[in-house]
Write a protein that holds these residues in place. Structure first.
Motif, PDB file in Angstrom:
ATOM      1  N   ASP A  59       0.841  -1.202   0.000  1.00  0.00           N
ATOM      2  CA  ASP A  59       0.000   0.000   0.000  1.00  0.00           C
ATOM      3  C   ASP A  59       0.876   1.252   0.000  1.00  0.00           C
ATOM      4  O   ASP A  59       0.612   2.209  -0.737  1.00  0.00           O
ATOM      5  CB  ASP A  59      -0.945  -0.012   1.207  1.00  0.00           C
ATOM      6  CG  ASP A  59      -1.900   1.166   1.224  1.00  0.00           C
ATOM      7  OD1 ASP A  59      -2.245   1.679   0.138  1.00  0.00           O
ATOM      8  OD2 ASP A  59      -2.314   1.573   2.328  1.00  0.00           O
ATOM      9  N   ASP A  60       1.926   1.240   0.830  1.00  0.00           N
ATOM     10  CA  ASP A  60       2.847   2.391   0.876  1.00  0.00           C
ATOM     11  C   ASP A  60       3.541   2.599  -0.467  1.00  0.00           C
ATOM     12  O   ASP A  60       3.674   3.727  -0.946  1.00  0.00           O
ATOM     13  CB  ASP A  60       3.906   2.193   1.965  1.00  0.00           C
ATOM     14  CG  ASP A  60       3.349   2.342   3.372  1.00  0.00           C
ATOM     15  OD1 ASP A  60       2.222   2.868   3.516  1.00  0.00           O
ATOM     16  OD2 ASP A  60       4.042   1.922   4.328  1.00  0.00           O
ATOM     17  N   GLY A  63       0.872   3.918  -2.929  1.00  0.00           N
ATOM     18  CA  GLY A  63       0.518   5.305  -2.600  1.00  0.00           C
ATOM     19  C   GLY A  63       1.651   6.267  -2.892  1.00  0.00           C
ATOM     20  O   GLY A  63       1.443   7.359  -3.431  1.00  0.00           O
ATOM     21  N   GLY A  64       2.885   5.867  -2.560  1.00  0.00           N
ATOM     22  CA  GLY A  64       4.043   6.716  -2.836  1.00  0.00           C
ATOM     23  C   GLY A  64       4.268   6.899  -4.322  1.00  0.00           C
ATOM     24  O   GLY A  64       4.609   7.991  -4.786  1.00  0.00           O
ATOM     25  N   SER A  65       4.064   5.829  -5.085  1.00  0.00           N
ATOM     26  CA  SER A  65       4.238   5.913  -6.536  1.00  0.00           C
ATOM     27  C   SER A  65       3.205   6.844  -7.157  1.00  0.00           C
ATOM     28  O   SER A  65       3.527   7.665  -8.024  1.00  0.00           O
ATOM     29  CB  SER A  65       4.123   4.519  -7.158  1.00  0.00           C
ATOM     30  OG  SER A  65       5.140   3.681  -6.671  1.00  0.00           O
ATOM     31  N   PRO A  80      -4.327   8.884   3.188  1.00  0.00           N
ATOM     32  CA  PRO A  80      -3.818   7.790   4.023  1.00  0.00           C
ATOM     33  C   PRO A  80      -4.825   6.647   4.080  1.00  0.00           C
ATOM     34  O   PRO A  80      -5.938   6.755   3.553  1.00  0.00           O
ATOM     35  CB  PRO A  80      -3.683   8.453   5.396  1.00  0.00           C
ATOM     36  CG  PRO A  80      -4.767   9.495   5.395  1.00  0.00           C
ATOM     37  CD  PRO A  80      -4.851   9.998   3.972  1.00  0.00           C
ATOM     38  N   GLN A  81      -4.439   5.560   4.737  1.00  0.00           N
ATOM     39  CA  GLN A  81      -5.374   4.451   4.942  1.00  0.00           C
ATOM     40  C   GLN A  81      -6.596   4.949   5.687  1.00  0.00           C
ATOM     41  O   GLN A  81      -6.510   5.836   6.529  1.00  0.00           O
ATOM     42  CB  GLN A  81      -4.724   3.318   5.756  1.00  0.00           C
ATOM     43  CG  GLN A  81      -3.769   2.483   4.973  1.00  0.00           C
ATOM     44  CD  GLN A  81      -3.259   1.284   5.773  1.00  0.00           C
ATOM     45  OE1 GLN A  81      -3.599   1.093   6.932  1.00  0.00           O
ATOM     46  NE2 GLN A  81      -2.441   0.481   5.132  1.00  0.00           N
ATOM     47  N   VAL A  88     -12.752  -3.786   8.195  1.00  0.00           N
ATOM     48  CA  VAL A  88     -12.128  -3.688   6.866  1.00  0.00           C
ATOM     49  C   VAL A  88     -11.391  -2.361   6.776  1.00  0.00           C
ATOM     50  O   VAL A  88     -11.968  -1.305   7.031  1.00  0.00           O
ATOM     51  CB  VAL A  88     -13.188  -3.796   5.736  1.00  0.00           C
ATOM     52  CG1 VAL A  88     -12.545  -3.585   4.380  1.00  0.00           C
ATOM     53  CG2 VAL A  88     -13.893  -5.141   5.798  1.00  0.00           C
ATOM     54  N   ILE A  89     -10.118  -2.446   6.428  1.00  0.00           N
ATOM     55  CA  ILE A  89      -9.294  -1.244   6.285  1.00  0.00           C
ATOM     56  C   ILE A  89      -9.146  -0.948   4.802  1.00  0.00           C
ATOM     57  O   ILE A  89      -8.787  -1.831   4.011  1.00  0.00           O
ATOM     58  CB  ILE A  89      -7.904  -1.451   6.928  1.00  0.00           C
ATOM     59  CG1 ILE A  89      -8.069  -1.667   8.433  1.00  0.00           C
ATOM     60  CG2 ILE A  89      -6.987  -0.286   6.633  1.00  0.00           C
ATOM     61  CD1 ILE A  89      -6.810  -2.111   9.125  1.00  0.00           C
ATOM     62  N   THR A  90      -9.435   0.275   4.412  1.00  0.00           N
ATOM     63  CA  THR A  90      -9.272   0.661   3.008  1.00  0.00           C
ATOM     64  C   THR A  90      -7.864   1.204   2.819  1.00  0.00           C
ATOM     65  O   THR A  90      -7.441   2.115   3.534  1.00  0.00           O
ATOM     66  CB  THR A  90     -10.303   1.727   2.593  1.00  0.00           C
ATOM     67  OG1 THR A  90     -11.602   1.233   2.853  1.00  0.00           O
ATOM     68  CG2 THR A  90     -10.179   2.057   1.119  1.00  0.00           C
ATOM     69  N   ALA A  91      -7.149   0.629   1.860  1.00  0.00           N
ATOM     70  CA  ALA A  91      -5.780   1.068   1.563  1.00  0.00           C
ATOM     71  C   ALA A  91      -5.771   2.539   1.176  1.00  0.00           C
ATOM     72  O   ALA A  91      -6.676   3.015   0.487  1.00  0.00           O
ATOM     73  CB  ALA A  91      -5.194   0.216   0.436  1.00  0.00           C
ATOM     74  N   GLY A  92      -4.739   3.235   1.623  1.00  0.00           N
ATOM     75  CA  GLY A  92      -4.600   4.638   1.247  1.00  0.00           C
ATOM     76  C   GLY A  92      -4.459   4.805  -0.255  1.00  0.00           C
ATOM     77  O   GLY A  92      -5.004   5.727  -0.854  1.00  0.00           O
TER      78      GLY A  92
END
Length: 199
Positions: A59-60, A63-65, A80-81, A88-92
């Motif tokens: 995810d990082d 998101g960074g890309s 962010p996330q 359920v966690i939604t990816a950032g």
């Protein structure tokens, strides 16, 4: 990592008007990273701590890309996330992708103008791979469905984009074809034979 640094150069900088070009290039890059499933939501945050750490890293990276390709006016759209909802966690990276899709996914007048401008200014040079370049121009025409461009106009733009060394082919085609019958698909030689055409 050096390979990833080279690959991201193929993703155009997002400027608010080029979403239709940025999106597929960014998607391909995220696939290369192995992070696309996190971004598109098919892989969700696992419960296992070690697996979750690997998922967070993807995810990082995604998101960074995405953030690296956003122009300065759009950096605030990198999110962010999300807080857990029903565990359920939604990816950032997914939240960022969805926000960009919602805001820029529908091609507005500016996006249509960018494509139209590219089409009328398109020029193929002798050193270019003509079939590949004609394919690029054809894909621009397909994105311009909102304008309902006439087939003969598309054919004229395509002919004007050909290298100067192809002028004899253009002249012959225009001299032997009625304007109403001139289309990119039926009157230009089949793409499979373009490389065989004598210049």
């Amino acid at each position: 990592m050096a390979d990833n640094n080279e690959m991201i150069k193929n993703v155009p900088k997002f400027n608010g008007r080029n979403f239709i070009l940025w999106q597929p290039a960014m998607e391909a890059y995220l696939m290369q990273l192995g992070a696309w499933r996190v971004v598109n939501g098919t892989t969700t945050a696992p419960a296992d701590a070690a697996a979750r750490l690997a998922w967070d890293l993807l995810d990082d990276r995604a998101g960074g890309s995405i953030r690296l390709t956003l122009g300065p006016l759009f950096a605030h759209m990198a999110l962010p996330q999300g807080a857990p909802v029903a565990n359920v966690i939604t990816a950032g990276s997914r939240r960022t992708w969805q926000a960009l899709q919602a805001k820029f996914g529908d091609t507005g007048a500016a996006g249509v103008f960018v494509d139209f401008s590219q089409a009328v200014k398109f020029k193929i040079h002798d050193r270019d791979n003509v079939p590949t370049k004609l394919g690029e121009l054809d894909s621009i025409f397909h994105r311009l469905t909102a304008l309902a461009l006439l087939e003969d106009l598309c054919a004229m733009i395509m002919l004007s984009a050909l290298p100067d060394s192809w002028d004899n082919i253009t002249s012959t085609l225009l001299g032997t074809t009625a304007i109403a019958a001139l289309t990119p698909n039926t009157n230009l030689p089949p793409r499979s034979t373009w490389y065989q055409i004598p210049l």
